[in-house]
Structure formats: structure tokens, C-alpha cells
Write a protein that holds these residues in place. Structure first.
Motif, PDB file in Angstrom:
ATOM      1  N   TYR A  40      14.209 -16.638 -79.213  1.00  0.00           N
ATOM      2  CA  TYR A  40      15.948 -17.586 -79.153  1.00  0.00           C
ATOM      3  C   TYR A  40      15.719 -16.786 -77.015  1.00  0.00           C
ATOM      4  CZ  TYR A  40      19.765 -17.524 -76.167  1.00  0.00           C
ATOM      5  OH  TYR A  40      20.852 -17.617 -75.772  1.00  0.00           O
ATOM      6  N   GLY A  41      14.917 -15.688 -76.527  1.00  0.00           N
ATOM      7  CA  GLY A  41      13.973 -15.581 -75.433  1.00  0.00           C
ATOM      8  C   GLY A  41      13.866 -16.553 -75.164  1.00  0.00           C
ATOM      9  N   LEU A  42      11.525 -16.617 -75.994  1.00  0.00           N
ATOM     10  CA  LEU A  42      11.078 -16.887 -75.096  1.00  0.00           C
ATOM     11  C   LEU A  42      11.646 -19.167 -75.505  1.00  0.00           C
ATOM     12  CD1 LEU A  42       8.501 -15.371 -77.245  1.00  0.00           C
ATOM     13  CD2 LEU A  42       8.749 -15.060 -74.981  1.00  0.00           C
ATOM     14  N   ALA A  43      12.554 -19.081 -76.315  1.00  0.00           N
ATOM     15  CA  ALA A  43      12.656 -20.786 -76.488  1.00  0.00           C
ATOM     16  C   ALA A  43      13.390 -21.257 -75.830  1.00  0.00           C
ATOM     17  CB  ALA A  43      13.361 -21.283 -77.966  1.00  0.00           C
ATOM     18  N   ALA A  44      14.226 -20.100 -74.969  1.00  0.00           N
ATOM     19  CA  ALA A  44      15.214 -20.944 -73.936  1.00  0.00           C
ATOM     20  C   ALA A  44      15.048 -20.044 -72.567  1.00  0.00           C
ATOM     21  CB  ALA A  44      16.726 -20.330 -73.861  1.00  0.00           C
ATOM     22  N   GLY A  45      14.055 -19.575 -72.838  1.00  0.00           N
ATOM     23  CA  GLY A  45      13.278 -19.428 -70.992  1.00  0.00           C
ATOM     24  C   GLY A  45      14.008 -17.919 -70.582  1.00  0.00           C
ATOM     25  N   LEU A  46      14.240 -16.928 -71.125  1.00  0.00           N
ATOM     26  CA  LEU A  46      15.205 -15.973 -70.982  1.00  0.00           C
ATOM     27  C   LEU A  46      14.801 -14.709 -71.055  1.00  0.00           C
ATOM     28  CD1 LEU A  46      18.484 -16.744 -72.339  1.00  0.00           C
ATOM     29  CD2 LEU A  46      17.663 -17.305 -71.129  1.00  0.00           C
ATOM     30  N   ALA A  47      13.503 -14.263 -69.874  1.00  0.00           N
ATOM     31  CA  ALA A  47      12.703 -13.490 -69.851  1.00  0.00           C
ATOM     32  C   ALA A  47      13.844 -11.894 -69.750  1.00  0.00           C
ATOM     33  CB  ALA A  47      11.779 -13.560 -68.775  1.00  0.00           C
ATOM     34  N   PRO A  48      14.806 -11.497 -69.892  1.00  0.00           N
ATOM     35  CA  PRO A  48      15.753 -10.340 -69.977  1.00  0.00           C
ATOM     36  C   PRO A  48      15.653 -10.349 -70.892  1.00  0.00           C
ATOM     37  CG  PRO A  48      16.423 -11.618 -68.080  1.00  0.00           C
ATOM     38  CD  PRO A  48      15.433 -12.366 -68.816  1.00  0.00           C
ATOM     39  N   VAL A  49      16.300 -11.251 -72.326  1.00  0.00           N
ATOM     40  CA  VAL A  49      16.673 -11.596 -72.988  1.00  0.00           C
ATOM     41  C   VAL A  49      15.378 -10.884 -74.103  1.00  0.00           C
ATOM     42  CG1 VAL A  49      17.122 -12.224 -75.725  1.00  0.00           C
ATOM     43  CG2 VAL A  49      18.209 -12.342 -73.421  1.00  0.00           C
ATOM     44  N   VAL A  50      14.010 -11.380 -73.628  1.00  0.00           N
ATOM     45  CA  VAL A  50      12.664 -10.912 -74.830  1.00  0.00           C
ATOM     46  C   VAL A  50      12.630  -9.421 -73.658  1.00  0.00           C
ATOM     47  CG1 VAL A  50      10.348 -11.411 -74.621  1.00  0.00           C
ATOM     48  CG2 VAL A  50      11.955 -13.809 -74.304  1.00  0.00           C
TER      49      VAL A  50
END
Length: 115
Positions: A40-50
Motif C-alpha cells: 500500500y505504501g509503495l502504491a500510494a507513495g507513502l514513504a513513512p508507511v513503507v
């Protein structure tokens, strides 16, 4: 897969993880939850989640291996099992990051289209 779908799926896995009463099942679900949130973080561009879930993935794999090892006699095989679980978790995360987690783009969940 759309980023929102990945996010909601990861959230559902998180709820299932917290609702699980047994340590071994909880750690297995936690590993799947980490992988889902990384995607999800990669698909949404959310570096902190990744980043967060890349840190939590080997922790959950290690603790899961400990929970499974506690149910059987220790020895060389027990240590190999823990190392194998840790290696598998790190490899899965590395492959997921290396392939882009199933989506790249500008954060809207869609891949970049040629002009």
C-alpha cells in the motif's frame, strides 16, 4: 490493484491481527499485515508507511519464529527455523520494494502513462 484497495485490505489485516488471541497466529497475520502495508505504501507513495513496515516485518518474523520454536524442543533445527523465517521475511520485503510493490506512479495508485 488500486492503492485504496490495498490500504483497506491492510487495515482489515491489522484488525484481524489485534483480534487474534494466539501468539503464533498473531505473528503470522502481523507478517502478512506488514507486507500488505508495504505494498500500500509503495502504491500510494507513502514513504513513512513503507519504512515503518519494513522495520516491523523482520521483528514480527523473528518473534513469530520464537513463538513457533517455543512449541518444539530447541536445538540446531530450531535456530535454523528462526533464521529461515527471518531470511524469508527480509527477502520478501526486498523483492516487494525491488518490483515496486505492484504500483508506481504519482501517488494516485495508477502507473505513469506515456505522454
Amino acid at each position: 490493484m488500486h492503492a485504496d484497495t490495498l490500504g483497506w485490505s491492510a487495515a482489515a489485516l491489522m484488525v484481524a491481527t489485534f483480534a487474534t488471541a494466539h501468539a503464533r497466529a498473531m505473528r503470522v497475520l502481523a507478517v502478512f499485515t506488514n507486507v500488505a502495508f508495504i505494498a500500500y505504501g509503495l502504491a500510494a507513495g507513502l514513504a513513512p508507511v513503507v519504512a515503518l513496515h519494513l522495520v516491523l516485518l523482520p521483528v514480527n518474523a523473528w518473534r513469530g519464529a520464537q513463538a513457533f520454536a517455543a512449541a518444539r524442543p530447541q536445538g540446531v533445527a530450531g535456530h535454523r527455523g528462526r533464521l529461515a523465517a527471518l531470511f524469508a521475511a527480509v527477502l520478501a520485503a526486498w523483492l516487494l520494494v525491488g518490483c515496486g510493490g505492484g504500483g508506481r506512479g504519482d501517488g494516485d495508485g495508477e502507473g505513469a502513462a506515456p505522454p
